[in-house]
Design a protein around this motif. Structure first.
Motif, mmCIF file in Angstrom:
data_model
loop_
_atom_site.group_PDB
_atom_site.id
_atom_site.type_symbol
_atom_site.label_atom_id
_atom_site.label_comp_id
_atom_site.label_asym_id
_atom_site.label_seq_id
_atom_site.Cartn_x
_atom_site.Cartn_y
_atom_site.Cartn_z
ATOM 1 N N GLU A 136 34.123 55.888 38.279
ATOM 2 C CA GLU A 136 35.162 55.080 38.928
ATOM 3 C C GLU A 136 36.224 54.741 37.890
ATOM 4 N N LYS A 137 37.484 55.140 38.160
ATOM 5 C CA LYS A 137 38.585 54.892 37.243
ATOM 6 C C LYS A 137 39.655 54.090 37.976
ATOM 7 N N ALA A 138 39.962 52.895 37.493
ATOM 8 C CA ALA A 138 40.903 51.988 38.159
ATOM 9 C C ALA A 138 42.270 52.643 38.285
ATOM 10 N N GLY A 139 42.790 52.627 39.511
ATOM 11 C CA GLY A 139 44.114 53.183 39.780
ATOM 12 C C GLY A 139 44.157 54.682 39.894
ATOM 13 N N ILE A 140 43.039 55.357 39.573
ATOM 14 C CA ILE A 140 43.028 56.818 39.624
ATOM 15 C C ILE A 140 42.038 57.302 40.669
ATOM 16 N N GLN A 141 40.812 56.838 40.579
ATOM 17 C CA GLN A 141 39.790 57.221 41.543
ATOM 18 C C GLN A 141 38.830 56.053 41.721
ATOM 19 N N ASP A 142 38.539 55.748 42.998
ATOM 20 C CA ASP A 142 37.661 54.627 43.318
ATOM 21 C C ASP A 142 36.241 55.114 43.520
ATOM 22 N N GLU A 143 35.366 54.175 43.776
ATOM 23 C CA GLU A 143 33.930 54.455 43.905
ATOM 24 C C GLU A 143 33.653 55.284 45.151
ATOM 25 N N ALA A 144 32.733 56.245 45.023
ATOM 26 C CA ALA A 144 32.331 57.068 46.163
ATOM 27 C C ALA A 144 31.383 56.282 47.058
ATOM 28 N N LYS A 145 31.590 56.397 48.385
ATOM 29 C CA LYS A 145 30.735 55.716 49.359
ATOM 30 C C LYS A 145 29.754 56.659 50.047
ATOM 31 N N GLY A 146 29.922 57.957 49.905
ATOM 32 C CA GLY A 146 29.034 58.923 50.549
ATOM 33 C C GLY A 146 29.393 60.332 50.088
ATOM 34 N N TYR A 147 28.607 61.291 50.609
ATOM 35 C CA TYR A 147 28.787 62.666 50.158
ATOM 36 C C TYR A 147 28.548 63.620 51.328
ATOM 37 N N TYR A 148 29.315 64.699 51.326
ATOM 38 C CA TYR A 148 29.105 65.814 52.243
ATOM 39 C C TYR A 148 28.660 67.023 51.417
ATOM 40 N N VAL A 149 27.662 67.749 51.940
ATOM 41 C CA VAL A 149 27.190 68.995 51.319
ATOM 42 C C VAL A 149 27.612 70.134 52.224
ATOM 43 N N GLU A 150 28.278 71.135 51.650
ATOM 44 C CA GLU A 150 28.751 72.279 52.417
ATOM 45 C C GLU A 150 28.207 73.567 51.797
ATOM 46 N N ILE A 151 27.932 74.542 52.656
ATOM 47 C CA ILE A 151 27.443 75.847 52.204
ATOM 48 C C ILE A 151 28.288 76.940 52.852
ATOM 49 N N ARG A 152 28.286 78.079 52.219
ATOM 50 C CA ARG A 152 29.007 79.248 52.736
ATOM 51 C C ARG A 152 28.227 80.497 52.374
ATOM 52 N N ARG A 153 27.935 81.311 53.385
ATOM 53 C CA ARG A 153 27.252 82.581 53.119
ATOM 54 C C ARG A 153 28.180 83.519 52.367
ATOM 55 N N ALA A 154 27.597 84.380 51.568
ATOM 56 C CA ALA A 154 28.393 85.246 50.695
ATOM 57 C C ALA A 154 29.295 86.176 51.486
ATOM 58 N N ASP A 155 28.915 86.519 52.726
ATOM 59 C CA ASP A 155 29.726 87.433 53.520
ATOM 60 C C ASP A 155 30.671 86.704 54.464
ATOM 61 N N CYS A 156 30.825 85.384 54.329
ATOM 62 C CA CYS A 156 31.715 84.599 55.182
ATOM 63 C C CYS A 156 32.767 83.908 54.308
ATOM 64 N N ILE A 157 33.841 83.468 54.959
ATOM 65 C CA ILE A 157 34.890 82.737 54.251
ATOM 66 C C ILE A 157 34.947 81.284 54.700
ATOM 67 N N GLU A 158 34.205 80.942 55.776
ATOM 68 C CA GLU A 158 34.231 79.593 56.314
ATOM 69 C C GLU A 158 33.106 78.770 55.697
ATOM 70 N N TRP A 159 33.444 77.529 55.284
ATOM 71 C CA TRP A 159 32.446 76.585 54.804
ATOM 72 C C TRP A 159 31.903 75.785 55.992
ATOM 73 N N SER A 160 30.631 75.505 55.983
ATOM 74 C CA SER A 160 30.020 74.693 57.049
ATOM 75 C C SER A 160 29.316 73.501 56.409
ATOM 76 N N ARG A 161 29.483 72.327 57.057
ATOM 77 C CA ARG A 161 28.865 71.103 56.530
ATOM 78 C C ARG A 161 27.419 71.005 56.994
#
Length: 1116
Positions: A743-768
């Motif tokens: 956490e850096k004041a004025g630059i980046q605030d504290e994270a409240k959660g996270y998303y994990v995304e994956i993409r198969r090697a033969d695809c270009i779309e990311w899925s959550r």
């Protein structure tokens, strides 16, 4: 007759093809293996030929014939497919060039080799005899040829003696001249050694070689030596012998041009699988620069140096055992080269044409030629550095021909073909390309002028169909003009008009469009009511199917109340198929007539069905819950989606309400649209919102409340997570962990959660992977497809938004962490005996990741289909439901994956109770002994572990005693046979399953004979009564050998293996009973191979006998 010559993939083979194309499945002859001399006392040339149909093979020689069948023998080996020419009792007369021809109906293949006969029988001792000359003999000094012959063939130690004998004192000068003569002699031999091709293929062969340079290293000359199997020492010894016989030879200079390839070739006198190539003390290896190859017979080794440069020049050496040779490579400057050459040009008459080429250097001038004559006038010749250009401003037919550019002996050629294809007049073509619009019933005219080589064929098309003259179509054609007339055009004539011109030099075409204008068709029904309220009725319809080529500008409407005869004009509306009627009465029915109006006229009428006007209150449904777009300390931005159900009328607006956290009071906020800024908020307070839609019937139901939101300035998005890694993987899921961003004041605030995304090697779309944010710094990704590759990234979020994704640098394979295959069931038996007819079941457990490939083998061959294999992730089972004796063998399971492999073997012996041996016979070879001989059991051939046991019954005893066990032969000598007693013998067959019924011998009885006593000398030297017999020893089993010896006094017995005494070796059991000497090898191994000798000695003499047992391995 077509004769196409080409090089074979086999070096030194030229193929001549008689037809341009070969039928399917047919081929010209070819050599897989070219002839090579094979032995010393006789020359053997061998060749392997392919082709369909099978070629006829013949042999020829350049300077003679092969009619002497005793000296020249032709053979064919069916097992190897080799055609063989043997030359017996080789002499200098047979030194010649030999050719092998393979011919079928589609072509022939020819390869050539040379036989050099070099006299290698001279011994250095013979040269020393040259020194023993008579003093009266006149010697010619260094001009005498016999002097140089003696020096060339003598040992270095004898040089000084030979010079002294010939009266020569300057030994250094003689050594220099001797070196020059050796080089000259080496060159002449090199010419003989290089293959010479047949006359009809020589020219083609030279072309096929191109600019590749070849040097054959002759330090190790290939004479008539064969292909042997031996180690390096044997090769050294063989090569050293030939080197002494042939003398030393220096290698010759090899030249190559820059960018060409250079080839060194070394021919050995004895096969070696690998030799060492070196340059400047560094060993050369296969790679992009060097290509090292060896022939199938391991005699010819080659070094190919690719794309030679100045840096490649120098000395190259080859080392074969203790023999080495060297040669120079000189790389020459190739001069100027073409970077690109001329290309053929198709020019149009009266237009320009250009030829361009580029040299590798701008320091060279060039000359242009046309049809072999140098060109001067009427051409624009320019030079821009290394680029040379020839331009023809206006081409005419006389400019056609072959053009050539030459510079410094290099040349490039191209053709200019001047053509006069048909071409349109540019102004006419521009006008023709514009669409032509006419009114219905009028004529349409298309016309074009053109030029080109006569005659020119003119064709007109409409929508792809060629037009022909008829009542409505008129086509006019002349030498330079054409016109198309379409009479009384109708709306259906609208479409594409195309003209195509064609002559001997080419063709061209142009496309236009014809638009025929007409009045529109009638509008399309049925009419659909879109709104019915207390004040109006609104309905819509579909526009005309065909607008006649002009857009609809207005609609004319008339209305009739059902039950009346009059129609009321409603006037004209703009060209949108929608009408809102506000002059209606509740409960009445109406019909409407509608016309479409364009610039070309009014359409036919369309009449609607009866429309009933009723007032029914229908409120809209609830909108979606409001979403917070953004929040600040003095304002909150909201948005929502309109309701799916509008209540049958248009929406007039929305009512938005807000409520503070912890309060029950909802406060109205004005909301005319789906997006609103709520400014009546207090900094730091938390709010929720709801909304309802309003239509002509009134306000509908409120939506669900939104999420609570703080009225405060937005936060900064969090930074990227760190330390992203995968801690656990399987075929269906993986565990991802990371570290919370700083956490850096004025630059980046504290994270409240996270998303994990994956993409198969033969695809270009990311899925959550998670629909709602996770608060932990780890996540288990499930639902993966086994062995697929996935990219993984993690995004941190807070009220200020999402962070930049943090992505793993490499993809993750959906599989457990790699584990080398390892067997886990240590109790699995490595040997099992199964009764014939019973099932055989072998189960192995293992662990491996990724999932391994499991292969079962029987005696190193894949198992048959009657064997059932069952595999799982961690085990494999082999099942033979009903076993047979042929199922005996060593079963191996190979477990292999990308990490490694592991093998486990189990010997399975399928057998049954053995059948008894055959009839038993008795014979006496030595007094006091009986040799029991029996025929083998029928099972002996099928069971290599079957052995025999011999039992004896003495007439003075009443029990059977075993006198020999584990016998693998069919005889045994029983000692200590007493005179005056009777004996019976039984022989049993035994194996891993059990013992057979006995085979009985006849009764053996020896009566004691009394005779007169006489005093005489009974001493005698050792002699063998029964010699050692040849034995077959099975590796891993016992081997028994015996013999009988007599002598007085009793001889001393000593056993030897390969002339080494083994009397004290514990691996052997040695016995001597009444002159019957036996040796038992307890377990036969590789070290037991050799000659076994028994030596019997006493004071009167010595005797010995020997045998060499042959060894075999079990096939069970």
């Amino acid at each position: 007759l077509v004769a196409i010559r080409r090089r074979s993939k086999t070096p030194g083979v030229i193929i001549t093809q008689y037809t341009t194309t070969l039928p399917e499945g047919k081929s010209t002859p070819d050599f897989q293996y070219r002839p090579m001399a094979a032995t010393v006392k006789q020359a053997v040339f061998k060749a392997v030929v392919t082709g369909e149909p099978k070629p006829d093979v013949s042999w020829r020689r350049a300077k003679g014939n092969l009619t002497d069948k005793e000296k020249f023998q032709r053979k064919y080996d069916d097992s190897t497919g080799e055609h063989i020419l043997e030359i017996h009792k080789v002499s200098a007369a047979e030194a010649d060039t030999y050719k092998c021809y393979a011919v079928n109906e589609y072509g022939k293949a020819v390869c050539t080799t040379a036989l050099n006969v070099i006299d290698g029988s001279t011994n250095p001792e013979d040269f020393r005899k040259l020194l023993k000359r008579s003093k009266a003999q006149t010697l010619g000094g260094e001009n005498d040829e016999t002097f140089w012959d003696a020096m060339l063939n003598a040992d270095k130690r004898d040089y000084e003696k030979i010079c002294s004998e010939y009266g020569i004192s300057d030994l250094n000068m003689i050594l220099k001249k001797l070196e020059e003569k050796r080089k000259q002699k080496g060159k002449s031999r090199q010419k003989d050694a290089i293959i010479s091709y047949d006359d009809d293929a020589e020219e083609q062969d030279n072309r096929s070689l191109g600019r590749k340079n070849c040097a054959r290293i002759e330090g190790l000359v290939q004479n008539d030596t064969g292909v042997f199997q031996g180690d390096v020492e044997e090769a050294n010894r063989h090569n050293r012998h030939l080197s002494q016989a042939n003398g030393e030879r220096d290698l010759h200079l090899t030249e190559a041009e820059e960018s060409d390839d250079a080839l060194f070739e070394c021919v050995l006198t004895h096969p070696l699988p690998k030799i060492t190539w070196m340059r400047k003390g560094v060993t050369l290896e296969n790679g992009e620069k060097y290509n090292i190859t060896v022939s199938d017979n391991k005699l010819i080794h080659r070094l190919l140096i690719k794309d030679c440069t100045k840096l490649d020049k120098g000395i190259y050496s080859v080392i074969a055992g203790i023999i080495s040779c060297s040669a120079w490579l000189v790389v020459e400057d190739t001069g100027v080269q073409f970077i690109w050459g001329l290309s053929d040009v198709d020019a149009i008459i009266q237009e320009s044409a250009e030829l361009t080429c580029k040299l590798s250097s701008e320091d060279y001038e060039g000359v242009w030629f046309r049809d072999g004559k140098q060109v001067y006038d009427n051409f624009s010749i320019t030079t821009d550095g290394p680029v040379h250009k020839l331009v023809i401003v206006k081409c005419s037919e006389e400019h056609s021909g072959k053009y050539r550019f030459e510079a410094d002996g290099r040349k490039t050629e191209a053709m200019i073909n001047v053509r006069d294809p048909p071409r349109f007049d540019p102004e006419d073509l521009k006008a023709f390309a514009k669409p032509l619009t006419v009114k219905v019933g009028h004529n349409a005219i298309f016309k074009l002028q053109f030029i080109g080589h006569k005659p020119i064929k003119v064709q007109w098309y409409k929508d792809g169909d060629e037009l022909q003259d008829d009542n409505c179509i008129k086509i006019e054609k002349s030498a330079s003009h054409t016109r198309l007339l379409l009479c009384r055009c109708q709306r259906r004539d609208t479409g594409e008009i195309k003209i195509k011109l064609k002559n001997d030099h080419g063709f061209t075409e142009a496309v236009s469009e014809l638009i025929v204008l007409d009045k529109p068709s009638s509008p399309l029904g049925p009419a659909e009511v879109t709104e019915s309220s207390a004040a109006c009725i609104e309905f819509k319809w579909r526009p005309p199917k065909d607008d006649g080529g002009s857009p609809v500008t207005n609609y004319i409407l008339e209305r009739q109340q059902v039950g009346r005869n009059t129609w009321k004009k409603m006037g004209e509306i703009p060209g949108v198929p929608l009408y809102r009627d506000t002059d209606v009465d509740r409960g009445r029915k109406y019909c409407y007539r509608i016309w479409a109006v364009t610039s070309e006229g009014t359409s036919e009428v369309m009449e609607t069905d009866e429309i009933l006007f009723l007032i029914c209150l229908a409120f809209p449904g609830p909108p979606a819950p409001p979403k917070v777009v953004s929040a600040f300390s003095d304002c909150i931005n909201l948005s929502w989606s309109s309701p799916a159900n509008t209540g049958g009328s248009r929406l007039l607006g929305y009512i938005l309400e807000k409520r503070k956290q912890g309060s029950n009071l909802w406060t109205v906020v004005n909301a005319p649209d789906e997006i609103i800024k709520v400014r009546d908020v207090v900094d730091g307070m938390e709010y929720e919102f709801r909304v309802c839609a309003v239509n002509l019937s009134g306000a509908g139901e409120f939506s669900n409340a939104s999420e609570f939101v703080f009225a405060r300035d937005p936060k900064k998005p969090p930074g990227k997570v760190t330390g992203l890694k995968v801690t656990e993987t399987s075929y269906t899921n993986m565990v991802v962990t990371w570290t919370k961003p700083e956490e850096k004041a004025g630059i980046q605030d504290e994270a409240k959660g996270y998303y994990v995304e994956i993409r198969r090697a033969d695809c270009i779309e990311w899925s959550r992977c998670n629909s709602v944010p996770v608060f932990m710094t780890s996540f288990n990704v499930k639902g993966l497809k086994s062995m697929d590759m996935y990219w993984v990234r993690v995004i941190a979020i807070n009220d200020g938004g999402e962070s930049t994704p943090e992505e793993l640098p490499d993809y993750i394979l959906a599989m457990p962490l790699p584990v080398r295959p390892r067997f886990t069931n240590n109790k699995t038996k490595s040997f099992m005996v199964v009764r014939a007819g019973n099932s055989v079941r072998i189960t192995v457990n293992f662990e491996a990741s990724p999932r391994p490939e499991v292969t079962w083998l029987k005696d190193n061959v894949p198992v048959t289909k009657r064997v059932t294999i069952s595999n799982s992730d961690s085990s494999s089972q082999l099942l033979i439901p009903t076993s047979e004796r042929s199922d005996s063998g060593i079963y191996s399971v190979l477990v292999k994956n990308i990490v490694g492999q592991e093998t486990f073997s189990t010997e399975v012996r399928v057998t049954d109770d053995p059948k008894p041996p055959g009839p038993v016979e008795l014979e006496e070879s030595v007094p006091g002994t009986v040799t029991v001989i029996w025929r083998p059991s029928p099972d002996e051939k099928r069971d290599d572990r079957l052995h025999y046991t011999v039992s004896k019954l003495d007439s003075t005893k009443h029990t059977w005693t075993v006198v020999a066990d584990r016998l693998f032969n069919n005889r045994f000598t029983v000692c200590n046979i007493m005179e005056g007693r009777t004996y019976h013998f039984r022989v049993y067959a035994k194996n891993d399953m059990g013992i057979s019924a006995p085979s009985e011998s006849p009764t053996w009885g020896v009566e004691k004979k009394k005779g007169a006593f006489c005093d005489r000398d009974l001493r005698c030297p050792p002699t063998f009564i029964v010699l050692l017999k040849p034995q077959t020893a099975t590796v891993g089993y016992e081997c028994y050998m015996s013999c009988a010896v007599k002598g007085n006094p009793a001889p001393r017995i000593t056993w030897y293996r390969s002339h080494v005494s083994i009397n004290t070796n514990t691996n052997y059991y040695i016995s001597n009973t009444c002159g019957v000497c036996s040796l038992l090898i307890l377990r036969v191994g590789p070290k037991d191979v050799g000659e076994y000798t028994l030596v019997a000695e006493n004071s009167l003499g010595r005797a010995e006998c020997s045998t060499v047992p042959s060894t075999s391995t079990t096939n069970g």
